[in-house]
Design an enzyme around this catalytic site. Structure first.
Site, short mmCIF file in Angstrom:
data_model
loop_
_atom_site.label_atom_id
_atom_site.label_comp_id
_atom_site.label_asym_id
_atom_site.label_seq_id
_atom_site.Cartn_x
_atom_site.Cartn_y
_atom_site.Cartn_z
N GLY A 239 6.14 71.07 88.55
CA GLY A 239 6.04 72.23 88.77
C GLY A 239 4.79 72.75 87.80
N GLY A 486 11.17 66.86 85.46
CA GLY A 486 10.48 65.89 84.66
C GLY A 486 10.43 65.68 83.35
N THR A 487 10.99 66.78 82.78
CA THR A 487 10.99 67.18 81.53
C THR A 487 12.01 66.26 80.75
OG1 THR A 487 12.13 68.97 82.10
CG2 THR A 487 9.96 69.31 81.38
N THR A 638 11.81 60.86 76.12
CA THR A 638 11.44 61.73 76.87
C THR A 638 10.25 62.51 76.36
OG1 THR A 638 13.37 62.91 76.64
CG2 THR A 638 13.43 61.49 78.61
N GLU A 709 3.97 71.73 76.49
CA GLU A 709 2.90 72.38 76.59
C GLU A 709 2.12 72.19 75.29
OE1 GLU A 709 4.14 75.61 79.68
OE2 GLU A 709 4.28 76.38 77.61
#
Lengths: 748, 211
Positions: A239, A486-487, A638, A709
């Site tokens: 996204g 995907g996080t 992750t 981010e």
């Protein structure tokens, strides 16, 4: 559960499951192709939609001829603004998702052709004949920025002290302009939706980061009841902000299904995505820094210009400059011009990502002017209090208000290990081997350089809810409308529930992305990991209470471990609590104003080594390292992936990514994955990520923040600074392509 | 973990049928071949083998191998990222060689052997490359992953077969499974999440075990 005081010790601190590098629990599905993404929910009797995008940037449709398309084989229906009924506009949309007769941007959807097969829909879409009345549009930020206005919302301007006077007074001054281009999210899964109506009930499988926003805005757009919509997004193929909002695929699938009286699936064709959906807006940024000879910043000013459609938003590129470095006299200013390009909006780290691409080159340039090591210059101007908030709005009686001693009302950061990030990174990366003189290090035909940049991203939190079920077999099931883009949401949510309920990870089921589940934070602004697990924590606290009550425990020292509930000498299997039937608990973690009393941010340092071909000017990244301080890391595996992915996207922004504007016709010309270049395997070396040990009790009961981010913030500048160190060529206009380097490259 | 999507589908009261039953009904029927204007849709009957099973289906001659797999055989593990051969998400193995299934028409593969991600392993019994992707976290959103895995397997086979690449120093020497060779050969498979560093680790792991 309200969260308005810093978290005390809680079951998460055991770190038996949370904080461990578990493989993703949905990994076996994703690697075998059995995870179903939106378009893959095949329904009986489904039909296929194909989107027609506007061929002009601004103007009106004079006529649309659909008769021939309607007669084409297999065509069931054609949806246009003329026959779709009255549509509203989503709160978070700027342009209409189905355009006509007015056209607001190029490739704005103007029709959906629905047919029995994809091939038939595509062929028929090519038979729709449209005549336009084109109008003159504004497509150049450079030309329009002079007309830029102060945005009405947010805090476009800030001022502390007297910047102008402080800058004039400074012994050493620096003043430069930087350019960042428009960027496309370019996620691998196109925006896609499958819609099916049952009477006035609408079910949509889609690919969306924010289920609740999507359902709200779909109701507004279709003028239907919010409660009659069920939106589902169990897997999202990327996204990066491009799927934060309702987009045309959802609306058109719903309208197409209504017109066809059948389920309809719609995926935006790849060549439509760049112009039909949102993008990160280009910026022009002016940065001025004034400092003393010994390198103390006394004045810092950052101005940014960006453009968007009428009623749109600015790119808040000055954001980090209010927080990152000390300096008494400071100003920021944001101006927004009207452009008739497609809608600009959030992309991974909106604001900070392009802002730091400029600021962190400026810091490198200023360090060189001062003849100070770029790391030492940053450390010298580090600050433990927010530099542009002279007084904290905190209540005097609050213990947090006393964080600054001696009546100092500075607003402190909850955690700020920026200096430590630089120190550790310098040590591990071998910063001391860097030659501060540019263009001195050679490796055969390659000029080699090392660069550094700070990473900064404010921590945001969003209220987040979850429902937790304890089944008779002892399986714990979490339901929340949170998404996993995907996080790693599936995995960290399972880890949270396992830790709280004292069960192994295998005993937890996680169900995400369904609007019938409790409203979560959703995935955006790097708030998802911390906020959504905090919501699961809150629901688990309630479930623990319900279990304790059911099993007749009322002690304070109750423990949940090894699938058992224990207090004192008494111990019972957890599943006994559900032997008369499933126990369900639900709660929402509501964030109070702790973040107003103590400022929460995430920090990091990026280190990059590049080789620049001395003959061709081609840049190759040789090494990359990020050191991050971002609160508790809920799953190092992750979280690391989030950071290496952000480094990769940052490398793209530095070296190749740019939506090229056709200023005659007002559209992004390179609107597919061949024209809009993103990094591929060959562009990316092995990447190192270091997380500093940190917990932040002010952020949530999880004591986590976000890294997804933070990881992209500053990367572009670190690459740019490495290129400068390698070649002595300073490029202030991204991306740094070889044509910008070649004219000034040192002689071979 | 079971696929939540599948769990959901099973309890739709609205939709009686399950995904599996669509497999047959979604094949364009011969009856719809003629429309009201008398124009006809060209369809053709093809036979091919997919993941070791013989398949026979009637497809529009314009149907790509990718759409035949996804829309006609319900093998949705192969992904459509761009439909233009730009991203590699649709990579499958045809007669042992990797191709972009979006750039080829289904009828061109009469009697050929197609292997998709579903033919490599299942969630319970993963192929070694699938297992390596899980343990090295060689993916994030998962959308490019089936293509990456198909490509990764083919790349190691290509190196073993002695096929040189752009970065092979000596094109007559046997190439080795170095990170440089793997990155070069994998560059047709885009991962926007940026899992490249981990994918090369996963491939190195598998290559090491194979050697």
């Amino acid at each position: 559960m309200k969260f308005d005081t810093p978290a005390a010790t809680n079951p998460i601190d055991q770190l038996k499951v949370v904080g461990q590098p578990h493989d993703r629990i949905e990994g076996p599905l994703k690697t075998t192709g059995t995870a179903l993404y939106a378009y893959e929910h095949n329904l009986p009797n489904q039909a296929y939609g194909y989107v027609v995008g506007a061929g002009i940037a601004k103007g009106r449709i004079r006529s649309m001829e659909t008769a021939e398309a309607k007669r084409a084989p297999g065509v069931i229906a054609i949806v246009t603004a003329e026959n779709a009924g009255k549509l509203g506009i989503g709160e978070k949309n700027t342009a209409k998702l189905l355009g006509g007769p007015e056209i607001q941007h190029y490739h704005q959807a103007i029709a959906l052709v629905v047919a029995e097969s994809f091939e038939q829909a595509r062929a028929a879409a090519n038979l729709v004949r449209v005549e336009y009345q084109s109008e003159k549009g504004r497509f150049s930020l450079n030309e329009e920025k002079g007309q830029g206005k102060k945005p009405e919302d947010g805090e476009p301007d800030s001022a502390v002290g007297d910047f102008q006077a402080g800058f004039e007074r400074a012994a050493v001054k620096f003043d430069a302009i930087y350019h960042t281009p428009d960027h496309s999210h370019a996620m691998m899964e196109p925006h896609a939706s499958v819609a099916a109506w049952d009477g006035d009930k609408l079910m949509v499988w889609t690919s969306n980061q924010m289920i609740n926003w999507g359902a709200d805005d779909l109701a507004k757009t279709l003028n239907i009841n919010r409660d009659s919509i069920r939106l589902m997004s169990p897997f999202v193929g990327g996204g990066f902000g491009g799927k934060l909002f309702l987009r045309s695929d959802i609306v058109l699938a719903a309208l197409g299904a209504k017109a066809a009286h059948r389920p309809v699936k719609v995926a935006l064709q790849r060549p439509l995505i760049a112009n039909n959906t949102t993008h990160r807006p280009a910026t022009v940024q002016r940065i001025r820094i004034g400092a003393s000879q010994d390198g103390k910043i006394s004045a810092i000013g950052h101005e940014s210009w960006s453009g968007d459609l009428e009623g749109g938003q600015p790119e808040n590129a000055v954001q980090q400059t209010r927080f990152l470095y000390a300096g008494a006299d400071r100003m920021t200013q944001t101006r927004l011009a009207v452009l008739d390009l497609p809608e600009g909006n959030a992309m991974r780290a909106p604001g900070e990502a392009p802002g730091l691409m400029a600021l962190e080159i400026a810091m490198d340039e200023m360090a060189e002017r001062l003849e100070i090591d770029p790391i030492e210059f940053r450390i010298l101007n580090d600050t433990q209090v927010v530099p542009d908030k002279p007084s904290a709005p905190a209540d005097e009686t609050d213990p947090q208000a006393k964080a600054g001693e001696g009546g100092n009302k500075d607003l402190p950061f909850s955690q700020r290990q920026l200096t430590e990030c630089f120190r550790q990174g310098a040590e591990r990366f071998g910063w001391n081997k860097r030659n501060p003189q540019p263009a001195q290090v050679r490796d055969g035909r390659w000029l080699v350089g090392i660069g550094v940049a700070a990473a900064f991203r404010n921590n945001q939190t969003m209220d987040s809810g979850a429902r937790v079920r304890l089944a008779t077999d002892g399986v714990v099931t979490v339901e929340t409308d949170m998404t996993d883009i995907g996080t790693g949401s599936y995995t960290i949510i399972a880890q949270t529930a396992a830790e709280m309920m004292g069960v192994p990870l295998e005993m937890v089921e996680v169900r995400l992305g369904d609007s019938t589940y409790p409203v979560s934070s959703g995935s955006g602004g790097q708030w998802g990991g911390n906020s959504s697990t905090a919501g699961v924590y809150a629901a688990c606290v309630k479930l623990r209470e319900a279990v304790a009550q059911k099993l007749g425990f009322n002690a304070d020292d109750i423990e949940f471990a090894d699938s058992k509930v224990r207090a004192g000498n008494r111990s019972l299997p957890l599943k006994d609590a559900a032997k008369d039937g499933e126990i369900v608990a639900e709660d929402t973690l509501e964030f109070g104003d702790l973040d107003k009393k103590i400022h929460q941010s995430t920090f990091g340092a990026h280190f990059v080594e590049v080789g620049v071909d001395s003959f061709t000017g081609e840049t190759r990244i040789r090494r990359m390292m990020a050191v991050c301080a971002a609160g508790r890391i809920l799953n190092p595996k992750t979280a690391r992936s989030q950071v290496i992915g952000a480094l990769t996207m940052g490398a793209g922004a530095a070296l190749m990514e740019e939506l090229a504007i056709d200023e005659r016709h007002g559209f992004f010309a390179n609107h597919d994955l061949a024209g809009y270049e993103v990094p591929v395997h060959a562009d990316i070396p092995h990447q190192e990520v270091v997380f500093l040990d940190e917990t932040d009790p002010t952020s949530s009961p999880m004591k986590a923040k976000g890294v997804g981010e933070l990881g992209i913030c500053g990367v572009g500048a670190a690459v740019a600074n490495a290129i400068y160190n390698a070649t002595g060529v300073r490029v202030r206009e991204y991306p740094i392509t070889l044509d910008k380097l070649l004219p000034e490259m040192p002689d071979v | 973990m079971q696929s939540p999507g599948q769990l959901e589908l099973n309890r739709r009261d609205l939709l009686v049928s399950t995904a599996a039953t669509v497999a047959v009904s979604a094949v364009p029927a011969a009856a719809q071949a003629q429309n009201s204007t008398g124009e006809t849709v060209q369809t053709t009957r093809i036979k091919l083998s997919v993941n070791g099973k013989p398949r026979e289906l009637e497809v529009d001659t314009r149907t790509t191998l990718l759409d035949a797999l996804r829309e006609h055989m319900q093998l949705t593990g192969t992904k459509k990222g761009c439909d233009h051969g730009q991203c590699g998400a649709c990579t499958v193995l045809v007669d042992g060689r990797r191709i972009n299934s979006c750039l080829t028409l289904a009828w061109m593969h009469e009697n050929e052997e197609v292997t998709t991600i579903e033919g490599l392993g299942t969630p319970e019994t993963l192929h070694p490359m699938q297992a390596a992707f899980v343990s090295h976290d060689g993916y994030q959103c998962g959308y490019c992953t089936p293509g990456q895995i198909c490509s990764a397997i083919a790349v190691l086979d290509e190196i073993k077969a002695g096929i040189p690449s752009h970065v092979s120093g000596d094109i007559t020497a046997a190439p080795e499974a170095t990170a440089l060779e793997m990155r070069e050969r994998m560059s047709g498979n885009i991962c926007r999440c940026g899992a490249y560093s981990n994918i090369v680790d996963a491939m190195t792991d598998v290559a090491g075990r194979q050697a």
